[in-house]
Design an enzyme around this catalytic site. Structure first.
Site, PDB file in Angstrom:
ATOM      1  N   CYS A 124      23.940  25.724  70.359  1.00 45.09           N
ATOM      2  CA  CYS A 124      24.272  24.766  71.429  1.00 45.09           C
ATOM      3  C   CYS A 124      24.739  25.466  72.704  1.00 45.09           C
ATOM      4  CB  CYS A 124      25.314  23.783  70.930  1.00 45.09           C
ATOM      5  SG  CYS A 124      24.889  23.088  69.332  1.00 45.09           S
ATOM      6  N   HIS A 267      28.016  20.327  76.615  1.00 44.62           N
ATOM      7  CA  HIS A 267      27.101  20.126  75.483  1.00 44.62           C
ATOM      8  C   HIS A 267      27.402  18.770  74.870  1.00 44.62           C
ATOM      9  CE1 HIS A 267      25.163  20.302  71.715  1.00 44.62           C
ATOM     10  NE2 HIS A 267      26.243  20.601  71.016  1.00 44.62           N
ATOM     11  N   ASN A 298      22.623  14.613  69.587  1.00 41.24           N
ATOM     12  CA  ASN A 298      23.006  15.994  69.870  1.00 41.24           C
ATOM     13  C   ASN A 298      21.771  16.882  69.696  1.00 41.24           C
ATOM     14  OD1 ASN A 298      23.791  18.694  69.430  1.00 41.24           O
ATOM     15  ND2 ASN A 298      25.744  18.130  68.505  1.00 41.24           N
TER      16      ASN A 298
HETATM   17  O1  UT7 Z   1      26.599  20.697  68.250  1.00 44.79           O
HETATM   18  C1  UT7 Z   1      27.290  21.703  67.594  1.00 44.79           C
HETATM   19  C2  UT7 Z   1      28.728  21.457  67.584  1.00 44.79           C
HETATM   20  N1  UT7 Z   1      28.977  20.293  66.794  1.00 44.79           N
HETATM   21  C3  UT7 Z   1      30.012  19.536  67.053  1.00 44.79           C
HETATM   22  O2  UT7 Z   1      30.743  19.841  67.966  1.00 44.79           O
HETATM   23  C4  UT7 Z   1      30.301  18.369  66.138  1.00 44.79           C
HETATM   24  C5  UT7 Z   1      31.746  18.394  65.760  1.00 44.79           C
HETATM   25  N2  UT7 Z   1      32.151  17.440  64.747  1.00 44.79           N
HETATM   26  C6  UT7 Z   1      32.084  16.099  64.901  1.00 44.79           C
HETATM   27  O3  UT7 Z   1      31.550  15.605  65.870  1.00 44.79           O
HETATM   28  C7  UT7 Z   1      32.813  15.240  63.898  1.00 44.79           C
HETATM   29  O4  UT7 Z   1      33.521  16.079  63.023  1.00 44.79           O
HETATM   30  C8  UT7 Z   1      31.916  14.279  63.076  1.00 44.79           C
HETATM   31  C9  UT7 Z   1      31.389  13.187  63.987  1.00 44.79           C
HETATM   32  C10 UT7 Z   1      30.773  15.053  62.439  1.00 44.79           C
HETATM   33  C11 UT7 Z   1      32.739  13.611  61.984  1.00 44.79           C
HETATM   34  O5  UT7 Z   1      33.840  12.942  62.553  1.00 44.79           O
HETATM   35  P1  UT7 Z   1      35.329  13.215  62.019  1.00 44.79           P
HETATM   36  O6  UT7 Z   1      36.206  12.327  62.768  1.00 44.79           O
HETATM   37  O7  UT7 Z   1      35.586  14.687  62.097  1.00 44.79           O
HETATM   38  O8  UT7 Z   1      35.224  12.722  60.493  1.00 44.79           O
HETATM   39  P2  UT7 Z   1      35.701  13.461  59.176  1.00 44.79           P
HETATM   40  O9  UT7 Z   1      34.670  14.429  58.734  1.00 44.79           O
HETATM   41  O10 UT7 Z   1      37.104  13.962  59.352  1.00 44.79           O
HETATM   42  O11 UT7 Z   1      35.747  12.259  58.158  1.00 44.79           O
HETATM   43  C12 UT7 Z   1      36.644  11.145  58.349  1.00 44.79           C
HETATM   44  C13 UT7 Z   1      36.350  10.096  57.311  1.00 44.79           C
HETATM   45  C14 UT7 Z   1      36.328  10.603  55.885  1.00 44.79           C
HETATM   46  O12 UT7 Z   1      36.827   9.559  55.060  1.00 44.79           O
HETATM   47  P3  UT7 Z   1      38.358   9.537  54.570  1.00 44.79           P
HETATM   48  O13 UT7 Z   1      38.561  10.812  53.824  1.00 44.79           O
HETATM   49  O14 UT7 Z   1      39.181   9.448  55.827  1.00 44.79           O
HETATM   50  O15 UT7 Z   1      38.422   8.305  53.742  1.00 44.79           O
HETATM   51  C15 UT7 Z   1      34.862  10.822  55.603  1.00 44.79           C
HETATM   52  O16 UT7 Z   1      34.568  10.709  54.220  1.00 44.79           O
HETATM   53  O17 UT7 Z   1      35.030   9.553  57.546  1.00 44.79           O
HETATM   54  C16 UT7 Z   1      34.232   9.696  56.360  1.00 44.79           C
HETATM   55  N3  UT7 Z   1      32.876  10.004  56.778  1.00 44.79           N
HETATM   56  C17 UT7 Z   1      31.944   9.076  57.030  1.00 44.79           C
HETATM   57  N4  UT7 Z   1      31.969   7.735  56.929  1.00 44.79           N
HETATM   58  C18 UT7 Z   1      30.834   7.070  57.283  1.00 44.79           C
HETATM   59  C19 UT7 Z   1      32.340  11.232  57.036  1.00 44.79           C
HETATM   60  N5  UT7 Z   1      31.081  11.100  57.456  1.00 44.79           N
HETATM   61  C20 UT7 Z   1      30.805   9.793  57.448  1.00 44.79           C
HETATM   62  C21 UT7 Z   1      29.662   9.035  57.811  1.00 44.79           C
HETATM   63  N6  UT7 Z   1      29.735   7.689  57.710  1.00 44.79           N
HETATM   64  N7  UT7 Z   1      28.534   9.626  58.255  1.00 44.79           N
END
Ligand code: UT7
Length: 342
Positions: A124, A267, A298
């Site tokens: 990226c 990005h 993305n």
């Molecule tokens: O381009 C290269 C660089 N990439 C980035 O910069 C991306 C960086 N990361 C992100 O954008 C975020 O981490 C994500 C959008 C991928 C995920 O968001 P998050 O707020 O970090 O979610 P998380 O992984 O901490 O998960 C939070 C909750 C969890 O549930 P509990 O444990 O709170 O009950 C996950 O199990 O959301 C749940 N979860 C989902 N729920 C529905 C994780 N993925 C999903 C999903 N749909 N796809």
């Protein structure tokens, strides 16, 4: 010792972006089409990432095809003929043929032969890496006109059942022509990498382990042979809190204050990362903020030029404005610079 070596630097000078082009694949894929395979909801994806839909390329929308379309627009915008290009740089992580560089084919198809041509793997950050190298080449006199392309077909290397990547990654291409200017139009790059976090975003295996990626897919299995994996939350925190510092250093290096800035083009990783960065940078209200991710997803190395092109097309930024670009991602690698909008 005999003879001397001439220094190219006497023939170079300041550089700037002369034109920007973009290619967005035809197929727009709403969240509704993604959610079942990852047990998610439209609401979750919108609120956690800001994405409402993304573009997925069809079979005929290849890395080369998308690059050519974006490049032709960039060349037109710049008023530069392909024959006047001295170098073509392609930033990509999803051209699945390791060698030769796809940049060579693109240069030939454009009619830029014998321009130097090579690919860059900085994920990226790739487009911003390419702009930094292009600016240095023009400054040094190594090249007069350089075409920098950011292009991805991430849908081919994304597992549609992986909850942390399936809704984020998408496809597209952006391109910029860098060339000579009367005064500096590309500020010093602030770039780096943090290989201690090498595993945060990566392919799950080397391509050749049991196939060569999408080309060898088992039609019975909707997953590509090897896909991207991401530790989403650690990357999210790193990007939100470390990247504003890098962006600030790029402003300082260019001698530009946030008050003087007209546009912010980060990005397009996640809308919440963009919002956090804007808050931390204390961007004044007049600064246009790129939010291309909402309908584009993305697109890794393509996201910065795609987002800049949209800001220009929507009249949010104009030629001559000062824009802060920053790319960050797998590696973890990052690069930021201030540029004048072409
Ligand atoms: O381009 C290269 C660089 N990439 C980035 O910069 C991306 C960086 N990361 C992100 O954008 C975020 O981490 C994500 C959008 C991928 C995920 O968001 P998050 O707020 O970090 O979610 P998380 O992984 O901490 O998960 C939070 C909750 C969890 O549930 P509990 O444990 O709170 O009950 C996950 O199990 O959301 C749940 N979860 C989902 N729920 C529905 C994780 N993925 C999903 C999903 N749909 N796809």
């Amino acid at each position: 010792m005999s003879g001397t070596i001439a220094d190219v630097s006497s023939t170079g000078g300041p550089s700037r972006l002369l034109g920007i082009g973009a290619y967005r694949p035809h197929r727009s894929v709403p969240n509704a089409e993604i959610v079942d395979a990852i047990d998610s909801t439209d609401e979750w994806i919108r609120s956690r990432s800001g994405i409402t839909s993304r573009r997925f390329a069809g079979p005929d929308e290849t890395i080369a095809m998308m690059s050519l379309a974006a490049s032709r627009q960039a060349l037109d915008d710049a008023g530069v003929a392909a024959a006047d290009l001295d170098c073509v740089i392609v930033a990509t992580i999803s051209h699945l043929l390791q060698t030769p560089a796809v940049a060579t084919a693109i240069a030939a198809e454009l009619g830029a032969t014998p321009a130097a041509a090579f690919d860059v793997s900085a994920a990226c950050a790739g487009f911003c890496y390419g702009i930094a190298m292009a600016a240095d080449m023009v400054r040094a006199g190594t090249a007069r006109h350089v075409l920098v392309i950011g292009v991805e077909k991430l849908s081919e290397i994304t597992d549609p059942t992986d909850r942390s990547t399936a809704f984020i990654f998408a496809d597209g291409a952006g391109a910029a022509v860098v060339g000579p200017a009367d005064e500096p139009g590309i500020g010093p790059v602030v770039w780096g990498s943090e290989g201690e976090r090498f595993d945060f975003i990566r392919q799950d295996a080397y391509w050749p382990v049991d196939g060569f990626g999408a080309a060898d897919d088992d039609p019975e299995n909707s997953k590509p042979a090897h896909t991207l994996r991401m530790e989403g939350n650690p990357v999210f925190r790193w990007a939100s809190f470390e990247m504003p510092k890098v962006a600030m250093r790029a402003l300082e290096a260019a001698g530009v204050t946030v008050a003087e800035l007209d546009a912010f083009v980060p990005h397009q990783a996640n809308m919440r990362i963009t919002d956090t960065m804007a808050r931390q940078l204390k961007l004044p209200d007049h600064v246009a903020i790129a939010r291309d991710i909402a309908e584009q997803g993305n697109t890794s190395s393509a996201s910065v030029p795609l987002a800049l092109r949209r800001l220009i097309d929507e009249g949010e930024t104009r030629s001559g404005d000062l824009a802060l670009l920053i790319g960050f991602g797998a590696g973890l690698a990052y690069a930021a610079q201030v540029v004048r909008v072409p």
